[in-house]
Design an enzyme around this catalytic site. Sequence first.
Site, PDB file in Angstrom:
ATOM      1  N   HIS A 490       0.750  -1.143  -0.100  1.00  0.00           N
ATOM      2  CA  HIS A 490      -0.077   0.114   0.045  1.00  0.00           C
ATOM      3  C   HIS A 490       1.015   1.052   0.000  1.00  0.00           C
ATOM      4  O   HIS A 490       0.698   2.259  -0.907  1.00  0.00           O
ATOM      5  CB  HIS A 490      -0.993  -0.025   1.165  1.00  0.00           C
ATOM      6  CG  HIS A 490      -1.821   1.385   1.336  1.00  0.00           C
ATOM      7  ND1 HIS A 490      -3.025   1.139   1.066  1.00  0.00           N
ATOM      8  CD2 HIS A 490      -1.516   2.643   1.951  1.00  0.00           C
ATOM      9  CE1 HIS A 490      -3.563   2.256   1.395  1.00  0.00           C
ATOM     10  NE2 HIS A 490      -2.548   3.139   1.686  1.00  0.00           N
ATOM     11  N   GLU A 491       1.915   1.106   0.889  1.00  0.00           N
ATOM     12  CA  GLU A 491       2.683   2.499   0.993  1.00  0.00           C
ATOM     13  C   GLU A 491       3.667   2.519  -0.215  1.00  0.00           C
ATOM     14  O   GLU A 491       3.806   3.795  -0.654  1.00  0.00           O
ATOM     15  CB  GLU A 491       3.461   2.554   2.271  1.00  0.00           C
ATOM     16  CG  GLU A 491       2.782   2.496   3.762  1.00  0.00           C
ATOM     17  CD  GLU A 491       1.849   3.677   3.730  1.00  0.00           C
ATOM     18  OE1 GLU A 491       2.052   4.636   3.117  1.00  0.00           O
ATOM     19  OE2 GLU A 491       0.896   3.530   4.632  1.00  0.00           O
ATOM     20  N   HIS A 494       1.910   4.418  -2.765  1.00  0.00           N
ATOM     21  CA  HIS A 494       1.834   5.943  -2.348  1.00  0.00           C
ATOM     22  C   HIS A 494       3.355   6.565  -2.967  1.00  0.00           C
ATOM     23  O   HIS A 494       3.329   7.566  -3.570  1.00  0.00           O
ATOM     24  CB  HIS A 494       1.780   6.155  -1.070  1.00  0.00           C
ATOM     25  CG  HIS A 494       0.479   6.095  -0.712  1.00  0.00           C
ATOM     26  ND1 HIS A 494      -0.492   6.867  -1.198  1.00  0.00           N
ATOM     27  CD2 HIS A 494      -0.168   5.664   0.581  1.00  0.00           C
ATOM     28  CE1 HIS A 494      -1.683   6.773  -0.535  1.00  0.00           C
ATOM     29  NE2 HIS A 494      -1.361   5.976   0.555  1.00  0.00           N
ATOM     30  N   GLU A 519      -5.731   7.855  -2.514  1.00  0.00           N
ATOM     31  CA  GLU A 519      -5.548   6.631  -1.730  1.00  0.00           C
ATOM     32  C   GLU A 519      -5.851   5.656  -3.043  1.00  0.00           C
ATOM     33  O   GLU A 519      -5.744   4.262  -2.821  1.00  0.00           O
ATOM     34  CB  GLU A 519      -6.566   6.325  -0.775  1.00  0.00           C
ATOM     35  CG  GLU A 519      -6.350   6.999   0.574  1.00  0.00           C
ATOM     36  CD  GLU A 519      -4.844   6.744   1.106  1.00  0.00           C
ATOM     37  OE1 GLU A 519      -4.636   5.379   0.854  1.00  0.00           O
ATOM     38  OE2 GLU A 519      -4.208   7.495   1.550  1.00  0.00           O
TER      39      GLU A 519
HETATM   40 ZN   LIG Z   1      -2.797   5.051   1.827  1.00  0.00          ZN
END
Ligand SMILES: [Zn+2]
Length: 844
Positions: A490-491, A494, A519
């Site tokens: 997830h990170e 980003h 997101e």
């Molecule tokens: Zn996030």
Amino acid sequence: MLKPNYPTLVLTCHVSTRVAPQLNGAAATTGLYGFDHLKTPKGFQRFVDDAIERSGELVNYISSMPSSAEVVRAMDEISNTVCCVVDSAELCRNTHPDREFVEAAGKASMRINEYLHYLNTNHSLYAAVKRAEKDGHLLTKEAHRAANQLRIDFEKGGIHLPPEKLARVNQLNLSILQLSREFGENITIDPGYVDIFPASRIPKHIHHLLKPIHRFTSGTSSGSLGSWNNMKEKGLRITTDHRTLVSVMHWVSDEEVRKMAYIQGNSVPHANLEVLDKLAAARHELAQMMGYRSYAEFVVKPNLASSPEVVISFLHEMSKMVRPRADEEFEAIRNFKREKCGQRCIDLEPWDETYYTAMMKSSGHNLDSSIVASYFPLPQCIEGLKVLVNSLFGAMLCNVPMAPGESWHPDVLKMSLHHPEEGDLGYLYLDLYSRKGKYPGCANFAVKGGCRISETEYQLPVVALLCNFSGSPGSSTVRLNHGDVETLFHEFGHALHSLFSRTDYQHFSGTRVALDFAEMPSNLFEYYAWDYRVLRTFAKHYSTGEIIPEKLVKSMQGARDMFAATELQRQVFYALADQTLFGEQPASPNDMNSILAEFKTQHTSWKHVEGTNWQIRFSHLVNYGAGYYSYLYAKCFAATIWKKLCQEDPLSLTAGTALRTKVLQHGGSKEPAELLNDLVGEGILKHCDGGIVPDITCFLEESREAWEENSLCMEDTRCYVMWKMIEPGMAGYLRPTNHQKLSSWITILCNASGSSVQPSHVAPEFRLSWNIFTLLTNIKISEEITVQCKYFRLNRTRRGNLEDTEKSSTVATNSQVDEFSDEYTAKLEQEHTTNRDASVHQEL
Ligand SMILES: [Zn+2]
């Protein structure tokens, strides 16, 4: 999941200075993150001074009325200059092991924020930006967009208001900041606790999380009548902070203990009731001064959704969609509890959820988290990130050495995102291990935003990815549980958003996009942590090197989906509560608590416990006020992109390239809707009442598939009812695959026993055998006939149709009953015995 990556300041922050990290030459000592100023803690002061000086020059330059294009460029340079200080100070405050550095960074942060306030209220800058916006035709599209956003951001600070109103706005912003801080501090200061006696009520393996305590009880000692002795009794204090609370809810079988901990954990810090009321009031007043009806409107306006009404109707749709399945899951958990407790009428309580769902998951999917973790040693997971970058983008993640002084801890790694033709695209620091004093969660910190410096020069983006995995680097013992792998991916999503960013202005770099779009990439990358075709490329056993078995991944997916509707329903509920709290305000703040309680009954399958207030511990309300729905938007967008672009071949260069060139590299420089349409075409979003909502078709399909798959699976684990007629020659078993016969047996049994068990109690058909089990467990029809119910794991069974069954119910004959072969029965018994170790199947 939502990480604080969105701009809160007009001149939103990332980094600058044109000093690139010096990577070679031992003598070329640099400072933290490659900034020469940051060789020592004192350097922060110079860093701030220089940034202010340079910005001052630029402010003067802008006041001298240069061309509109120059205004935008210079504004972005101010932003870049100031942000380099803000971002490095932020990263340093959250990670540096040296107190002196942390304190210096804290001071720098305060000074530079004061300066930002000066900039954000500077009328000549505002006038120049307005003029540039009007000159749109003279600018590039991106420059015009920058001018427009800068103007809007200035106005968010109230610069366009008359002086007395502006003063009030400043006051409100300050008090919002203070209240937000107070909210967080209260959670830390007052986590609450409950004392439990005796200590044996809590399983040994979590004792280390709790504090031993003692009390003296008086009691008679045997033998000496009437003499009272003090007895020392050992107990445990449960501090009800979030982490401990989760462990207690998971492992403690004593319901009373869970109940006490739950209630306490959801009632503290009491002070936050008032803080939250004040915060909502301050935000509301602020929004009204800005001409909005509510804070929610103020926040949502610049996003895709555009208005709270659009958000709420989207959330209601989700709520309605998820309800039936969430109710089914609720009932399954309740029935499971009833079976475990041997009480047929006992209710399911909020403090039961974690406890029973964990048990059901582990029994249903035979999952042992330590076995799963053995396939995810951290170095392999980093390997997984490299595989993604390589397959999807034809690029590489290469370890690069750091100059002396650049790193803040020996654990930190630096990597370049390198493309064979394009060269280095950006740099990534990885700071993955937990240590004292470090930022506790997982997050991405910007160090530098990408931006164009000249025709030929581009400032490469730099980010730091922080996690808190336990263990020490290099040790083979650092293995991630799968949840951590998901978070890492997830990170990383980003991080890639930032690293691939190629916007002209750092104002639009990477994750600086509308809140309800930010997101999306991270949620999309979570899919990669679940797809077997991806996992098999890197998930290898730490000692044998064996590739993770596909069957294990299937079980993991099954466990994930088992209560997915319950989880989704919770997220929808939070998002609705968030909209309500910061929406139009009720007459008195007291009403808010009852509104939220009412909401819980309305939008979830679970009850509200009188006196508890979950919202006083939910810091997302503070950080994402009225923006929590963004998480659900992202989930829906990601589901569509995954399905339409990635699912067929998740490691395809074509899909990756599309993602990079059509979305990631544009950061916030284009409308998110435009990017999404360009990437996917039809079917990703819908226009609705002047705003945009995600098209939930793909998300819904995905959920339904998972639910369908899993409903069968739940049936597998739960429902094997074995009937034994204790009458010579009548021993027999009825297969639950044959619900018709089962149902006719109920009828016979009901009639025979005069029991209140009616077929309607076992509707709908899906829960037939489950309910029969619960209801019939204790029925003794006559001396001759006893019903014994047992659970077995079985092959998948399809549902019967109850109505048909009722019509055709006839008296069952011996031959109908006696349809299990001995061999099959023996197999079931065998399986049953094996499963007993999973501590769930209980023989009654
Ligand atoms: Zn996030």
